[in-house]
Design an enzyme around this catalytic site. Structure first.
Site, short mmCIF file in Angstrom:
data_model
loop_
_atom_site.label_atom_id
_atom_site.label_comp_id
_atom_site.label_asym_id
_atom_site.label_seq_id
_atom_site.Cartn_x
_atom_site.Cartn_y
_atom_site.Cartn_z
CD GLN A 63 17.28 27.22 9.41
OE1 GLN A 63 17.12 28.12 8.60
NE2 GLN A 63 16.91 27.33 10.67
CE1 TYR A 115 22.94 34.37 0.40
CE2 TYR A 115 20.90 33.88 -0.74
CZ TYR A 115 21.74 34.79 -0.14
OH TYR A 115 21.37 36.11 -0.07
CE LYS A 170 12.81 33.85 15.74
NZ LYS A 170 12.56 32.90 14.66
#
Length: 328
Positions: free
Chosen positions: A27, A54, A218
């Site tokens: 991202q 990662y 959320k």
């Protein structure tokens, strides 16, 4: 920001830290990472977590380049990375001496650093003798490539075996474990690991305090925001496992408690993790500076978690593991 010893070691880590999982390389690029890392530092964060897996190594490259461009003195931040999944070859994964040594060298090259402060075994490797792993981690420490070593998502039995090997051979044992820990996932931290804290001085750097964002509230409307991690293709399976009615019901039940304290639900959830005395640092994630600013305010919520408030929280989540009589 408060700083706590990493377990029984002398290393001081910020009570809240930042992890590159999902964000760096998926991202965020270097420019965005720089602003995120600097925002963390401005809020007192000194501990930054990474792993060779990662974004297939890209997360380490981004973190290393960002820190270099920011001009940080290497001794200021505490940097960790994790070894286990390093590639597709038969010797590119696991905790063999070969992969630990080669994986560490490759991580350092990507980070553009001479050492990491903490090196984790990212998962247990049942195909490699624990003695081989303990010896290899000590070799890495002796070479100065890492100062401390730890485990991530190991069982209490495996950590105990590693310490037995270390003590028998007069070597350094793991000083830290990195488990998932949040209001919905508590068994390891609050029950299984109990003997480890006193016996070996194990500290914890816990991950997923918000249960991949579920504990922010959320997702409660059933919608998945386009900028959230559950919107990423790789994490859609995680979303289907996490967003179940029972979980969402508990999250809704926590909202009035947070409102009563005058804080967002996310801060309540992070503070709850940090309030555990066996947790040295809670690893947070964020893609925006505003999220970091919000997360860091969780420190101020810890004193609000009185026994009465904790009882209210437990009444909603009902997730406290039952201890055997011998542990009481």
């Amino acid at each position: 920001m408060q700083y706590k010893n990493l377990g029984r070691s002398g290393l001081k880590v910020s009570q809240l830290s930042y992890g590159a999982w999902v964000t760096f390389g998926n991202q965020l690029d270097v420019k965005e990472a720089k602003s995120i890392l600097q925002c963390c530092r401005d809020n007192g964060v000194n501990f930054f977590d990474n792993a060779e897996v990662y974004a297939n190594g890209r997360a380490e490259e981004i973190m290393g380049q960002a820190i270099k461009e920011l001009g940080w003195k290497r001794s200021d931040p505490v940097i960790s990375t994790k070894i286990f999944w390093g590639g597709q070859g038969p010797n590119d994964k696991g905790l063999s001496r070969k992969h630990i040594i080669e994986g560490t060298k490759n991580s350092l090259k990507r980070l553009d650093m001479e050492y990491v402060d903490v090196l984790y075994c990212h998962r247990p490797d049942i195909m490699t003798p624990i003695e081989e792993t303990v010896r290899a981690m000590n070799y890495v420490i002796d070479k100065g490539w890492a100062y401390y070593w730890g485990t991530s998502e190991w069982s209490a039995q495996q950590i105990t075996e590693a310490w037995a090997v270390a003590e028998r051979l007069d070597l350094v044992g793991p000083i830290v474990e990195q488990p998932e820990y949040n209001l919905l996932s508590r068994h390891k931290v609050e029950l299984e690991y109990l003997p480890l804290y006193n016996n070996y001085g194990i500290g914890l750097t816990t991950w997923s305090p918000l249960a991949s964002g579920v504990l922010t509230g959320k997702y409660n409307s059933g919608n998945i925001p386009p900028d959230s991690r559950f919107a990423l293709e790789n994490y859609k399976n995680l979303a289907s496992r996490s967003l179940i009615d029972d979980v969402l019901k508990k999250v809704n039940g926590l909202k009035p408690i947070a409102e009563e304290l005058g804080v967002p639900l996310s801060q309540l959830a992070i503070a709850w993790c940090a309030s555990n005395p066996n947790v040295s640092s809670v690893i947070t994630g964020a893609t925006k500076e505003s999220q970091i600013q919000e997360n860091m305010k969780s420190i101020n919520v810890i004193p609000l978690l009185t026994p009465a408030v904790l009882e209210k929280i437990e009444a909603v989540v009902q997730s406290k593991p039952k201890r055997p009589d011998s542990y009481r």
